[in-house]
Write an enzyme that holds these catalytic residues in place. Structure first.
Site, short mmCIF file in Angstrom:
data_model
loop_
_atom_site.label_atom_id
_atom_site.label_comp_id
_atom_site.label_asym_id
_atom_site.label_seq_id
_atom_site.Cartn_x
_atom_site.Cartn_y
_atom_site.Cartn_z
N ARG A 186 1.53 -1.36 -19.38
CA ARG A 186 0.69 -0.35 -18.30
C ARG A 186 -0.43 -1.01 -18.27
O ARG A 186 -1.20 -0.73 -17.25
CB ARG A 186 0.84 0.91 -18.88
CG ARG A 186 0.06 2.03 -18.02
CD ARG A 186 0.62 3.40 -17.90
NE ARG A 186 1.25 3.86 -19.25
CZ ARG A 186 0.60 4.34 -20.12
NH1 ARG A 186 -0.86 4.05 -20.29
NH2 ARG A 186 1.09 4.71 -21.24
N TYR A 227 -5.01 2.65 8.80
CA TYR A 227 -3.67 2.69 8.55
C TYR A 227 -3.17 4.12 8.27
O TYR A 227 -3.90 4.79 7.69
CB TYR A 227 -3.46 1.88 7.12
CG TYR A 227 -1.89 2.01 6.82
CD1 TYR A 227 -0.86 1.40 7.53
CD2 TYR A 227 -1.74 2.50 5.54
CE1 TYR A 227 0.49 1.37 7.21
CE2 TYR A 227 -0.26 2.62 5.12
CZ TYR A 227 0.57 2.22 6.02
OH TYR A 227 2.11 2.39 5.42
N ASP A 277 -10.69 -2.49 3.76
CA ASP A 277 -9.49 -2.88 3.63
C ASP A 277 -9.07 -4.14 4.28
O ASP A 277 -9.24 -4.23 5.66
CB ASP A 277 -8.51 -1.67 4.22
CG ASP A 277 -6.97 -1.95 4.26
OD1 ASP A 277 -6.52 -3.30 4.27
OD2 ASP A 277 -6.19 -1.06 4.02
N LYS A 288 1.66 -7.14 2.61
CA LYS A 288 1.74 -7.72 3.88
C LYS A 288 1.53 -9.39 3.61
O LYS A 288 2.19 -10.16 3.35
CB LYS A 288 0.69 -6.97 4.65
CG LYS A 288 0.68 -5.74 4.47
CD LYS A 288 1.93 -5.00 5.25
CE LYS A 288 2.29 -3.81 4.64
NZ LYS A 288 0.77 -2.59 5.00
C1 PLP Z 1 0.40 -1.29 4.75
C2 PLP Z 1 -0.83 -1.07 4.70
C3 PLP Z 1 -1.36 -0.46 3.83
C4 PLP Z 1 -0.40 0.26 2.48
O1 PLP Z 1 0.22 -0.52 1.70
P1 PLP Z 1 1.75 -0.48 1.10
O2 PLP Z 1 1.98 -1.48 0.41
O3 PLP Z 1 2.61 -0.30 2.36
O4 PLP Z 1 1.74 0.73 0.45
C5 PLP Z 1 -2.68 -0.05 3.55
N1 PLP Z 1 -3.48 -0.54 4.43
C6 PLP Z 1 -3.01 -1.36 5.57
C7 PLP Z 1 -4.08 -2.00 6.30
C8 PLP Z 1 -1.70 -1.54 5.59
O5 PLP Z 1 -1.32 -2.42 6.50
#
Ligand code: PLP
Length: 394
Positions: A54, A106, A177, A202
């Protein structure tokens, strides 16, 4: 240790600057998966450096060091998803704190802020950070500015260095982000951000097969706080998933280049389609985001959105592409089409969605690495076949 060497980003996808000896781990070229929950201690008060997974695991650590290196951070933490990373990040704030965020985020981040963080007493003001005077929205209890660059799904490009100046003047954290461009094209910490977020699901993972999330920072105090949080809340990435993301990163450079090349080809095709009314892609010269993106990033990426002439046509395209799946998510080798209106942004309040331009005519496309000609033929087939079926949708 043979001494650190200076590496370009392509090489950093494959090697750490202070890579350990080639002969460690029996010479394994692929970093091993340490599928263990716990670790034996040599004696009381001594540790191998790992106590319990963890807190940390060697495979996760290797991945975290790779992501920190790609973002020029001092530390990166790997979480079980992008949302797990953002949820953990919100733990550095306390009840009564206020954040200014972009309005076009998002959808899952907006859902988290409105339903969980708000319940924990954190306040948010959402605005278009690419054009509105953010400074006027800063209050005495404001602690951070939270942006996505480019924004999702409208592809607006916020000037990171400009927002960083504002953040510094008011002693605020700047959180970016960076999921859409990935560290291959953009490094927000170099532009003055304090914290970078990634949905590793992604582009970093890149294969539409594993969920992961990252927080990267170049501040020691933030890293220490986050290490305490990951150990306490327990949302760190599992060893096998760490290995999958680490493997995905090895091809980040060539995937990003090919996907961007395809995106440009698709934009060029969409520009000739009379049924396509607007295209949102920062790589289009003369658009508002183009100059900013060109200045602060090394590329424009492979995310684009476009508005078609009617909701009926949008729905028809989603049903009639034969190659491109209609699916959530982005950043993988497969091209995907998303309908933000009912998918990623369904939980964003209706008036905000409309104000952002997220209508029922907008489609978002994550361009993959297929042959551009095949993708264009698929889109063209879906668009051209509409007139034969139009009656169905009224
Ligand atoms: C998909 C996404 C998230 C969330 O990520 P997950 O891995 O699906 O939890 C956050 N920010 C952006 C810009 C995203 O495209």
């Amino acid at each position: 240790m043979k001494g650190a060497i200076n590496m370009s980003i392509e090489t950093k996808c494959l090697h750490l600057e202070d890579e350990e000896s080639n002969c460690n781990h029996y010479g394994a070229i692929s970093y091993p998966i340490y599928q263990t929950a716990t670790y034996a201690h040599p004696e009381v008060g001594k540790s191998t450096g790992f106590d319990y997974s963890r807190l940390q695991n060697p495979t996760r650590k290797q991945l975290e060091r790779t992501v920190a290196s790609l973002e020029n951070g001092i530390d990166a933490l790997a979480f079980s998803s992008g949302m797990a990373a953002i949820t953990a990040l919100m733990e550095i704030f306390k009840p009564g704190d206020h954040l200014v965020t972009d309005a076009d985020l998002y959808g899952g981040s907006i859902r988290l802020f409105d339903n969980i963080s708000a319940k924990n007493g954190i306040e948010f003001t959402r605005t278009d950070c690419s054009s509105v005077d953010i400074e006027a929205l800063i209050r005495e209890n404001t602690k951070a500015i939270y942006i996505e660059v480019p924004t999702n799904p409208m592809m607006r490009v916020v000037d990171i260095a400009k927002v960083s100046d504002i953040a510094k003047r008011h002693d605020l954290l700047l959180i970016v982000d960076n999921t859409f461009l990935s560290p291959y094209f953009q490094n927000p910490l170099d532009l003055g951000a304090d914290i970078v977020i990634h949905s590793g699901t992604k582009f970093l993972g890149g294969h539409n097969d594993t969920l992961a999330g990252f927080i990267v920072t170049n501040k020691k105090d933030i890293s220490e706080k986050l290490r305490f949080i990951i150990k306490t809340v327990g949302s760190g990435l599992a060893p096998f998933d760490s290995w999958l993301i680490h493997r995905g990163i090895k091809t980040l450079a060539i995937r990003m280049e090919k996907a961007q090349e395809n995106a440009f080809a698709i934009v060029k095709y969409l520009q000739t389609e009379p049924k396509v009314k607007k295209i949102y892609y920062p790589g289009i010269e003369g658009t508002k985001g183009y100059e900013v993106c060109k200045r602060q990033a090394r590329g424009f990426g492979s995310m684009l959105s476009f508005e078609v002439e009617s909701a009926a046509l949008a729905k028809h395209i989603l049903k009639f592409t034969r190659l491109i799946p209609f699916a959530e998510s982005l950043g993988g080798v497969e091209t995907l089409l998303t309908y933000p209106y009912t998918q990623t942004h369904a939980d964003v309040p209706e008036e905000e969605r409309i104000a952002n331009g997220i209508t029922d005519c907008v489609l978002r496309m994550s361009v993959g690495i297929e042959a551009a000609g095949d993708l264009i033929a698929d889109l063209k087939y879906a668009i051209d076949s509409y007139d034969d079926y139009a009656g169905q949708y009224v």
